[in-house]
Design a protein around this motif. Structure first.
Motif, PDB file in Angstrom:
ATOM      1  N   GLY A  17       0.821  -1.211   0.000  1.00  0.00           N
ATOM      2  CA  GLY A  17       0.000   0.000   0.000  1.00  0.00           C
ATOM      3  C   GLY A  17       0.853   1.258   0.000  1.00  0.00           C
ATOM      4  O   GLY A  17       2.040   1.232  -0.329  1.00  0.00           O
ATOM      5  N   ILE A  18       0.178   2.361   0.419  1.00  0.00           N
ATOM      6  CA  ILE A  18       0.859   3.673   0.417  1.00  0.00           C
ATOM      7  C   ILE A  18       0.769   4.290   1.817  1.00  0.00           C
ATOM      8  O   ILE A  18       0.760   3.558   2.805  1.00  0.00           O
ATOM      9  CB  ILE A  18       0.259   4.598  -0.673  1.00  0.00           C
ATOM     10  N   GLU A  19       0.642   5.580   1.955  1.00  0.00           N
ATOM     11  CA  GLU A  19       0.588   6.208   3.280  1.00  0.00           C
ATOM     12  C   GLU A  19      -0.631   5.696   4.053  1.00  0.00           C
ATOM     13  O   GLU A  19      -1.696   5.528   3.468  1.00  0.00           O
ATOM     14  CB  GLU A  19       0.420   7.732   3.158  1.00  0.00           C
ATOM     15  N   GLY A  21      -2.805   7.059   5.992  1.00  0.00           N
ATOM     16  CA  GLY A  21      -4.030   7.868   6.052  1.00  0.00           C
ATOM     17  C   GLY A  21      -4.801   7.905   4.749  1.00  0.00           C
ATOM     18  O   GLY A  21      -5.934   8.396   4.692  1.00  0.00           O
ATOM     19  N   ALA A  22      -4.216   7.389   3.672  1.00  0.00           N
ATOM     20  CA  ALA A  22      -4.879   7.483   2.364  1.00  0.00           C
ATOM     21  C   ALA A  22      -6.178   6.691   2.373  1.00  0.00           C
ATOM     22  O   ALA A  22      -6.269   5.618   2.990  1.00  0.00           O
ATOM     23  CB  ALA A  22      -3.954   6.967   1.273  1.00  0.00           C
ATOM     24  N   GLY A  23      -7.191   7.221   1.709  1.00  0.00           N
ATOM     25  CA  GLY A  23      -8.493   6.538   1.672  1.00  0.00           C
ATOM     26  C   GLY A  23      -8.396   5.155   1.056  1.00  0.00           C
ATOM     27  O   GLY A  23      -9.072   4.221   1.491  1.00  0.00           O
ATOM     28  N   ILE A  24      -7.503   5.012   0.093  1.00  0.00           N
ATOM     29  CA  ILE A  24      -7.385   3.718  -0.595  1.00  0.00           C
ATOM     30  C   ILE A  24      -6.894   2.647   0.365  1.00  0.00           C
ATOM     31  O   ILE A  24      -7.180   1.459   0.193  1.00  0.00           O
ATOM     32  CB  ILE A  24      -6.465   3.830  -1.832  1.00  0.00           C
ATOM     33  N   MET A  25      -6.204   3.072   1.416  1.00  0.00           N
ATOM     34  CA  MET A  25      -5.710   2.101   2.415  1.00  0.00           C
ATOM     35  C   MET A  25      -6.883   1.583   3.258  1.00  0.00           C
ATOM     36  O   MET A  25      -6.955   0.388   3.559  1.00  0.00           O
ATOM     37  CB  MET A  25      -4.653   2.759   3.299  1.00  0.00           C
ATOM     38  N   GLY A  68      -3.706   0.550  -6.239  1.00  0.00           N
ATOM     39  CA  GLY A  68      -3.483   1.379  -7.427  1.00  0.00           C
ATOM     40  C   GLY A  68      -4.670   2.268  -7.723  1.00  0.00           C
ATOM     41  O   GLY A  68      -5.778   2.017  -7.232  1.00  0.00           O
ATOM     42  N   TRP A  69      -4.406   3.327  -8.472  1.00  0.00           N
ATOM     43  CA  TRP A  69      -5.494   4.229  -8.858  1.00  0.00           C
ATOM     44  C   TRP A  69      -5.203   4.837 -10.218  1.00  0.00           C
ATOM     45  O   TRP A  69      -4.055   4.902 -10.650  1.00  0.00           O
ATOM     46  CB  TRP A  69      -5.697   5.333  -7.800  1.00  0.00           C
ATOM     47  N   SER A  70      -6.312   5.238 -10.871  1.00  0.00           N
ATOM     48  CA  SER A  70      -6.193   5.909 -12.187  1.00  0.00           C
ATOM     49  C   SER A  70      -6.795   7.291 -12.034  1.00  0.00           C
ATOM     50  O   SER A  70      -7.806   7.459 -11.346  1.00  0.00           O
ATOM     51  CB  SER A  70      -6.966   5.133 -13.250  1.00  0.00           C
ATOM     52  N   ALA A 174       1.474  13.936  -1.466  1.00  0.00           N
ATOM     53  CA  ALA A 174       2.461  13.546  -2.490  1.00  0.00           C
ATOM     54  C   ALA A 174       1.993  12.335  -3.286  1.00  0.00           C
ATOM     55  O   ALA A 174       2.688  11.315  -3.372  1.00  0.00           O
ATOM     56  CB  ALA A 174       3.811  13.254  -1.853  1.00  0.00           C
ATOM     57  N   TRP A 175       0.770  12.429  -3.847  1.00  0.00           N
ATOM     58  CA  TRP A 175       0.338  11.446  -4.840  1.00  0.00           C
ATOM     59  C   TRP A 175       0.648  12.031  -6.199  1.00  0.00           C
ATOM     60  O   TRP A 175       0.513  13.265  -6.394  1.00  0.00           O
ATOM     61  CB  TRP A 175      -1.167  11.183  -4.717  1.00  0.00           C
ATOM     62  N   ASP A 176       1.012  11.159  -7.128  1.00  0.00           N
ATOM     63  CA  ASP A 176       1.398  11.656  -8.456  1.00  0.00           C
ATOM     64  C   ASP A 176       0.280  12.481  -9.086  1.00  0.00           C
ATOM     65  O   ASP A 176       0.537  13.469  -9.782  1.00  0.00           O
ATOM     66  CB  ASP A 176       1.748  10.464  -9.344  1.00  0.00           C
ATOM     67  N   ALA A 221      -9.684  16.260  -3.227  1.00  0.00           N
ATOM     68  CA  ALA A 221     -10.685  15.514  -2.440  1.00  0.00           C
ATOM     69  C   ALA A 221     -11.292  14.415  -3.305  1.00  0.00           C
ATOM     70  O   ALA A 221     -12.062  14.695  -4.235  1.00  0.00           O
ATOM     71  CB  ALA A 221     -11.775  16.467  -1.945  1.00  0.00           C
ATOM     72  N   TRP A 222     -10.915  13.169  -3.019  1.00  0.00           N
ATOM     73  CA  TRP A 222     -11.394  12.019  -3.806  1.00  0.00           C
ATOM     74  C   TRP A 222     -12.756  11.586  -3.272  1.00  0.00           C
ATOM     75  O   TRP A 222     -12.858  11.104  -2.138  1.00  0.00           O
ATOM     76  CB  TRP A 222     -10.387  10.881  -3.708  1.00  0.00           C
ATOM     77  N   LEU A 223     -13.774  11.771  -4.076  1.00  0.00           N
ATOM     78  CA  LEU A 223     -15.153  11.518  -3.603  1.00  0.00           C
ATOM     79  C   LEU A 223     -15.933  10.750  -4.671  1.00  0.00           C
ATOM     80  O   LEU A 223     -15.523  10.741  -5.835  1.00  0.00           O
ATOM     81  CB  LEU A 223     -15.814  12.881  -3.323  1.00  0.00           C
ATOM     82  N   SER A 225     -16.387   8.290  -2.260  1.00  0.00           N
ATOM     83  CA  SER A 225     -16.093   7.335  -1.175  1.00  0.00           C
ATOM     84  C   SER A 225     -14.688   7.457  -0.584  1.00  0.00           C
ATOM     85  O   SER A 225     -14.540   7.456   0.645  1.00  0.00           O
ATOM     86  CB  SER A 225     -16.321   5.896  -1.666  1.00  0.00           C
ATOM     87  N   THR A 226     -13.651   7.603  -1.416  1.00  0.00           N
ATOM     88  CA  THR A 226     -12.280   7.528  -0.894  1.00  0.00           C
ATOM     89  C   THR A 226     -12.031   8.469   0.284  1.00  0.00           C
ATOM     90  O   THR A 226     -11.461   8.061   1.287  1.00  0.00           O
ATOM     91  CB  THR A 226     -11.271   7.830  -2.014  1.00  0.00           C
ATOM     92  N   HIS A 227     -12.462   9.706   0.203  1.00  0.00           N
ATOM     93  CA  HIS A 227     -12.207  10.675   1.290  1.00  0.00           C
ATOM     94  C   HIS A 227     -13.470  11.024   2.069  1.00  0.00           C
ATOM     95  O   HIS A 227     -13.535  12.071   2.718  1.00  0.00           O
ATOM     96  CB  HIS A 227     -11.576  11.957   0.720  1.00  0.00           C
ATOM     97  N   LEU A 228     -14.456  10.153   2.011  1.00  0.00           N
ATOM     98  CA  LEU A 228     -15.742  10.484   2.635  1.00  0.00           C
ATOM     99  C   LEU A 228     -15.595  10.804   4.126  1.00  0.00           C
ATOM    100  O   LEU A 228     -16.167  11.799   4.609  1.00  0.00           O
ATOM    101  CB  LEU A 228     -16.735   9.328   2.452  1.00  0.00           C
ATOM    102  N   LYS A 249     -10.385   5.977 -10.611  1.00  0.00           N
ATOM    103  CA  LYS A 249     -10.684   4.589 -10.208  1.00  0.00           C
ATOM    104  C   LYS A 249      -9.660   4.133  -9.181  1.00  0.00           C
ATOM    105  O   LYS A 249      -8.476   4.485  -9.283  1.00  0.00           O
ATOM    106  CB  LYS A 249     -10.601   3.685 -11.454  1.00  0.00           C
ATOM    107  N   ASN A 250     -10.105   3.400  -8.183  1.00  0.00           N
ATOM    108  CA  ASN A 250      -9.209   2.817  -7.167  1.00  0.00           C
ATOM    109  C   ASN A 250      -9.317   1.299  -7.235  1.00  0.00           C
ATOM    110  O   ASN A 250     -10.353   0.764  -7.636  1.00  0.00           O
ATOM    111  CB  ASN A 250      -9.694   3.198  -5.746  1.00  0.00           C
ATOM    112  N   GLY A 251      -8.261   0.604  -6.806  1.00  0.00           N
ATOM    113  CA  GLY A 251      -8.408  -0.847  -6.696  1.00  0.00           C
ATOM    114  C   GLY A 251      -7.101  -1.524  -6.345  1.00  0.00           C
ATOM    115  O   GLY A 251      -6.120  -0.870  -6.002  1.00  0.00           O
TER     116      GLY A 251
HETATM  117  C1  LIG Z   1      -4.053   7.902  -3.449  1.00  0.00           C
HETATM  118  S1  LIG Z   1      -5.485   8.519  -4.070  1.00  0.00           S
HETATM  119  C2  LIG Z   1      -6.434   7.074  -4.528  1.00  0.00           C
HETATM  120  C3  LIG Z   1      -6.345   9.173  -2.631  1.00  0.00           C
HETATM  121  C4  LIG Z   1      -6.414   8.324  -1.400  1.00  0.00           C
HETATM  122  O1  LIG Z   1      -6.323   7.104  -1.478  1.00  0.00           O
HETATM  123  O2  LIG Z   1      -6.596   8.919  -0.304  1.00  0.00           O
END
Ligand SMILES: C[SH](C)CC(=O)O
Length: 267
Positions: A17-19, A21-25, A68-70, A174-176, A221-223, A225-228, A249-251
Motif C-alpha cells: 500500500g501507500i501512506e 491515512g490514504a483513503g485507498i488504504m 493502485g489508482w487511475s 504527495a500522490w502523483d 478531495a477524492w469523492l 467514497s475515498t475521502h468520505l 478509479k481505485n483498486g
Molecule cells: C491515493 S489517491 C487514490 C487518494 C487516497 O487514497 O486517499
C-alpha cells in the motif's frame, strides 16, 4: 488456506500500500474483510515506495499486488491490470473535488473564480504526470502543460479579476495525481497575479488546513467514497467547489503476468 495460484505464498500474503491515512488504504483493509482474506495484510509505506517495489517486482517478473489508482503514469509505464472487485469494496468511478477555505471568495475573488472553474480530464492530468515521471520538475511540467493548453486555461480564468500579489497557499498530498493538478492550478494562479505557495502534507492535515483557514485550497478531495470520512469531518468548515476531474478509479492492481483476475482469487 492456499489459494488457487499460490499467489499468497509468492507474495508472502502482502499487498503493498501507500501512506496509512490514504483513503485507498481504508478501502484495501475493508477488502480483506469483505473477501475473507484473513491471511493477508496491507503493507503501509508511501506512494513512491509502492511504485519502487512494483518496478522491482516487474524487473524480476515476480508476482506483486499493490493499491493502485487511475489516472496514474504507472499504467503507461507497466503492463498492469485491476483485479475485479465484485463486492465493489473500492467503489465505482469517482471524482476529485476542489475545496477552498471559507472567506476565500471575499479575500481573493479572482482566485476563487479560477478554483471554481478549474476542470480538466484524465488525459490532461496524465500528460503532466508522465513528464514528471520522466524526470521533469513538477512546476516545469505544469508550466509546459499550461503553455500548451491556452484555450482550456482561458476557460478557468474567464471573468476572474487578476490578483495583486495576494498569497494563496495550496496544500496537497504527495500522490502523483495531486503533484500534477496542484502545480497546474498553482501556475495558473501565479500567472494571474497571486503569490502561490505549495505545501506537501498528509491527508488529514490537508483537509484540516483548509477547514481551519491555515491553507487556502486543495484540489485533492477524492469523492464520493475515498475521502468520505475526512469530508464528513470537515464539511461544515470548508467550501466544496465540486469536481475538477471525473472518472478516477481505485483498486488492487497486479502486473498482467500475474494469473489472477479478481480479488476473490486471493482467498
Ligand atoms: C491515493 S489517491 C487514490 C487518494 C487516497 O487514497 O486517499
Amino acid at each position: 488456506n492456499e489459494n488457487a495460484n499460490g499467489i499468497g505464498a509468492q507474495t508472502d500474503y502482502k499487498i503493498i500500500g501507500i501512506e496509512p491515512g490514504a483513503g485507498i488504504m481504508a478501502q484495501a483493509k475493508n477488502s480483506l474483510t469483505d473477501y475473507g482474506l484473513d491471511d493477508w495484510k496491507i503493507v503501509e509505506g508511501s506512494s513512491a515506495a509502492m511504485v519502487a517495489e512494483l518496478k522491482k517486482a516487474i524487473d524480476n517478473q515476480k508476482p506483486i499486488i499493490v493499491t493502485g489508482w487511475s489516472p496514474h503514469w504507472m499504467f503507461q509505464a507497466f503492463d498492469l491490470k485491476y483485479l475485479d472487485d465484485p463486492n465493489n469494496t473500492f467503489g465505482g468511478a469517482e471524482h476529485i473535488n476542489t475545496i477552498v477555505r471559507k472567506g476565500l471568495e471575499q479575500d481573493a475573488p479572482g482566485a476563487y473564480t479560477i478554483f471554481d472553474q478549474f476542470s480538466w480530464n484524465i488525459s490532461d492530468m496524465e500528460a503532466v504526470m508522465v513528464e514528471v515521471h520522466k524526470g521533469m520538475d513538477p512546476a516545469e511540467a505544469a508550466e509546459k502543460w499550461v503553455a500548451a493548453n491556452p484555450d482550456k486555461v482561458a476557460e478557468w480564468t474567464n471573468g476572474a479579476q487578476s490578483g495583486n500579489g495576494e498569497p494563496i497557499k495550496l496544500v496537497y498530498v504527495a500522490w502523483d495525481t495531486e503533484l500534477a493538478s496542484t502545480n497546474v492550478i498553482g501556475t495558473v494562479l501565479r500567472q494571474n497575479g497571486y503569490d502561490v505557495t505549495l505545501s506537501q502534507v498528509e491527508v488529514g492535515p490537508m483537509f484540516a488546513g483548509v477547514a481551519n483557514g491555515s491553507a487556502d485550497a486543495m484540489v485533492a478531495a477524492w469523492l464520493p467514497s475515498t475521502h468520505l470520512e475526512y469530508y464528513n469531518t470537515y464539511k461544515k468548515d470548508i467550501v466544496d467547489l465540486g469536481p475538477n476531474l471525473q472518472g478516477t478509479k481505485n483498486g488492487l492492481v497486479v502486473p498482467k503476468y500475474v494469473e489472477i483476475d479478481s480479488i476473490d482469487d486471493l482467498k
